[in-house]
Design a protein around this motif. Structure first.
Motif, PDB file in Angstrom:
ATOM      1  N   UNK A  16       0.839  -1.202   0.000  1.00  0.00           N
ATOM      2  CA  UNK A  16       0.000   0.000   0.000  1.00  0.00           C
ATOM      3  C   UNK A  16       0.871   1.247   0.000  1.00  0.00           C
TER       4      UNK A  16
ATOM      5  N   UNK B 244       2.644   1.709  -3.361  1.00  0.00           N
ATOM      6  CA  UNK B 244       1.726   2.273  -4.363  1.00  0.00           C
ATOM      7  C   UNK B 244       1.527   3.761  -4.120  1.00  0.00           C
ATOM      8  N   UNK B 245       1.318   4.097  -2.841  1.00  0.00           N
ATOM      9  CA  UNK B 245       1.147   5.504  -2.501  1.00  0.00           C
ATOM     10  C   UNK B 245       2.357   6.324  -2.923  1.00  0.00           C
TER      11      UNK B 245
ATOM     12  N   UNK C 144       2.639   6.746  -6.812  1.00  0.00           N
ATOM     13  CA  UNK C 144       1.562   7.545  -7.399  1.00  0.00           C
ATOM     14  C   UNK C 144       1.687   9.019  -7.029  1.00  0.00           C
ATOM     15  N   UNK C 145       2.635   9.332  -6.169  1.00  0.00           N
ATOM     16  CA  UNK C 145       2.774  10.717  -5.732  1.00  0.00           C
ATOM     17  C   UNK C 145       3.884  11.391  -6.536  1.00  0.00           C
TER      18      UNK C 145
ATOM     19  N   UNK D 132       1.209  12.942   8.422  1.00  0.00           N
ATOM     20  CA  UNK D 132      -0.033  12.819   7.670  1.00  0.00           C
ATOM     21  C   UNK D 132      -0.937  11.740   8.278  1.00  0.00           C
TER      22      UNK D 132
END
Lengths: 303, 347
Positions: free
Chosen positions: B10, B13-14, B17-18, B177
């Protein structure tokens, strides 16, 4: 209701932050399979109460039992049996709806195939591959509820799931909540919408200033209020004088558009009105939880 | 799948994708590598330039040798004026068999070099004119002094810096975050240990560091930059991992204090930037004043740099890792311990 069969038992729980008594001696029990609402304006102590029950905070006093166990300190055995949706939508960065569900599920060792079922339950099947930040507010709320349900918990805690949603999104969410209850889950949820609690909950606890003011099924609370029913008619179908003369009418008054009659015995009033053919624009408004709140606190309810 | 694997996936992927994070992890340090690499490429290859008036066998021999750069002038006065103005160190004026050199007094080292070179060529020409074979022979050959070429110290420096930046920012921003968005709270309510959550994030950082290493070294090895790795370059991999752990711990400490992502990112910059400048990311610390070299030793990045330099381009063996590895491990333990003491689940 014996305590062994209770999903949640809260006994005289207290929590202060400095001078502020956020929770001031709260007690209640929630039966298995019950839809239980904690109701009250912002700052009433709803969220703190919920956090203590979930085991996120230690109470200053009192006792909490969840399915017979204490949630504090962090009780790993209990955690798989409770599902918590948080007030803010807490998601992992940049993941799609389905990936969020799979990731949260994995925290509980749940097979990721369950994600599809959950998406269907909350009506987000067609959003499975959308990133979370591209969803609308209502869709995110439904997704976060689905995340709380991934591991098939027995008790679900929802903190203001309908806050800041538009009316349509709220109604969609109600359907989801009813579907969850049908699955036999115990639901404990907070809201500041009185009308919603009246529709959804088996029982509601009305909270203000850290205390529970009343606790009963919504209908019982309203009935116990002995508040008059308001019958509203179109202006002109009946004069104020004639209206006041009807049997059972306590008071009648008129404004620019309508005539409003207050009565505690609506049956004879309505039949008298029907006899006279004076039913144009008829509306009947019975007391609501808002009236209950007003009666309990002596002030107007403001969410 | 286990929580550890799914969480790592996870977060990976995060990460990919950033786009902003990708930029600061790969392109930003690479920009420094490319810009400095190109600017500094010809440093040291600069030749001394002198003015020349006239031509002859000595001048052509000089020109062929390429030892000095010759700037031709038609007029002796103009050439001498160049020397007087301080633009050129010397002017060579050829009138038939007579060679005059006018040199500037200000830079005696340069003038002496120029005089020596010209004198050498004049002697050679004289010898050739006698027709005698030379009694002594003399040959000179260039040696590529590997560790002094700019790209050779830039690559290890920028690699260490890039890894430090992405590990510090990665852990600090993730922590802040997650706390702000209550993901931490959500994790705390699941039957999963904080360690497996933390280690899955660390795994992502370690993977990123490896890719950074591959990309930076790959780009620097392109012919236009010309990085030459030395024998045991793979020793950089354990160093890279230790550095990631040390700076990840630093990020956790920063993230424990910062309340917002903006604050975390500012704080991380305040920690990382001065450290990068003082640790030899952009210039070799050996050339810095002695006091600065001493100061720089308090930074873990300095030691990571030293280790990288030793194993990537100086051809040193595993013994060169001892000090950097010990310091990075110690730093990670101390800072990691502090971070765990000040760690907060909620705001």
């Amino acid at each position: 209701m014996t305590e062994e069969r209770s999903a949640v038992v809260v006994r005289d729980v207290r929590k202060s932050y400095g001078e502020l008594k956020a929770v001031d001696g709260v007690s209640f029990t929630v039966a298995e399979g019950e839809f239980f609402g904690i109701l009250g304006p912002n700052g009433a102590g709803k969220t703190t109460t919920l956090e203590i029950i979930e085991g996120l905070r230690e109470p200053d006093g009192g006792e909490v039992r969840l399915l017979g166990e204490s949630p504090w300190p962090r009780n790993v055995k209990l955690l798989p049996r409770i599902g918590v949706q948080l007030q803010a939508s807490s998601f992992f960065d940049k993941l799609t709806a389905k990936e969020q569900l799979q990731t949260f599920g994995s925290l509980y060792g749940v097979n990721s195939t369950r994600a599809d079922e959950m998406l269907e339950l909350v009506g987000l099947t067609d959003k499975a591959n959308e990133q979370e930040n591209k969803l609308s507010g209502g869709q995110r709320q439904r997704l976060s509820i689905a995340c709380a349900l991934m591991h098939d918990p027995d008790i679900v805690f929802l903190d203001e799931p309908t806050a800041a949603l538009d009316p349509q999104a709220r109604r969609n969410l109600w359907d989801v909540l009813r579907a969850i209850q049908k699955r036999g889950k115990t639901i404990v949820y907070t809201t500041h919408y009185l009308d919603e609690a009246e529709i959804l909950c088996d029982r509601v606890a009305i909270m203000d200033n850290g205390r529970i003011l009343a606790l009963d099924p919504p209908a019982v609370l309203v009935r116990g209020l002995d508040a008059p029913t308001h019958v509203t008619l179109q202006k002109g179908v009946l004069s104020v004088v004639d209206a006041t003369a009807l049997e059972g009418v306590e008071e009648a008054h008129e404004d620019e558009v309508s005539l409003t009659i207050s009565t505690r015995r609506p049956a004879p009033v309505l039949s008298a009105l029907a006899e006279r053919g004076a039913l144009d624009g008829l509306q009947v408004r019975t007391a609501t939880l808002e009236d209950v709140f007003l009666n309990l606190t002596g002030r107007e309810y403001r969410a | 799948m286990t929580a550890f694997k799914t969480l790592s996936l996870a977060m990976f992927k995060g990460f990919i994708r950033d786009k902003v994070t990708l930029f600061f992890t790969f392109l930003f340090p690479l920009m420094f590598l490319i810009i400095f690499g190109l600017i500094l490429r010809d440093v040291g290859a600069d030749k001394t330039k002198i003015a020349v008036v006239g031509d002859g066998p000595v001048v052509s021999a000089l020109r062929d040798s390429g030892v000095l750069e010759l700037e031709p002038y038609n007029d002796a006065d103009a050439a001498v004026r160049k020397v007087k103005d301080g633009d050129l160190p010397a002017a060579l004026i050829v009138r038939g068999q007579q060679l005059d050199v006018r040199f500037a007094q200000s830079d005696q080292v340069k003038s002496a070099t120029v005089l020596g070179i010209i004198n050498g060529f004049v002697d050679k020409a004289n010898l050739a004119a006698t027709g005698q074979p030379p009694r002594f022979t003399f040959a000179a050959e260039k040696v590529e002094d590997a560790s002094l070429k700019p790209i050779q110290y830039l690559t290890p420096g920028i690699l260490s810096w890039g890894i430090a930046v992405s590990a510090v920012f990665g852990s600090a921003l993730t922590l802040v975050s997650w706390r702000r968005k209550q993901v931490l709270r959500r994790i705390r309510l699941a039957p999963v240990s904080a360690t497996s959550v933390l280690s899955s994030r660390l795994l992502v950082s370690a993977g990123v560091a490896l890719v950074q290493g591959g990309v930076f070294v790959g780009v620097a090895s392109l012919p236009v930059f010309g990085l030459k790795l030395s024998g045991q370059w793979w020793l950089a991999i354990p160093l890279l991992m230790l550095g990631t752990i040390a700076f990840f711990a630093l990020g956790m400490l920063v993230g424990a204090f910062a309340k917002t992502e903006e604050a975390a990112s500012a704080a991380a910059n305040i920690v990382v930037l001065p450290m990068a400048f003082l640790s030899g990311t952009f210039f070799p610390v050996d050339q810095a004043p002695a006091w600065l070299q001493t100061v720089s030793k308090i930074f873990p990045l300095r030691h990571m740099n030293d280790g990288m330099l030793d194993v990537l381009v100086r051809g040193k063996g595993i013994e060169a890792l001892a000090v950097p590895a010990a310091i990075l491990t110690g730093f990670a333990l101390v800072v990691g311990f502090l971070a765990s003491r000040v760690f907060k689940w909620e705001e």
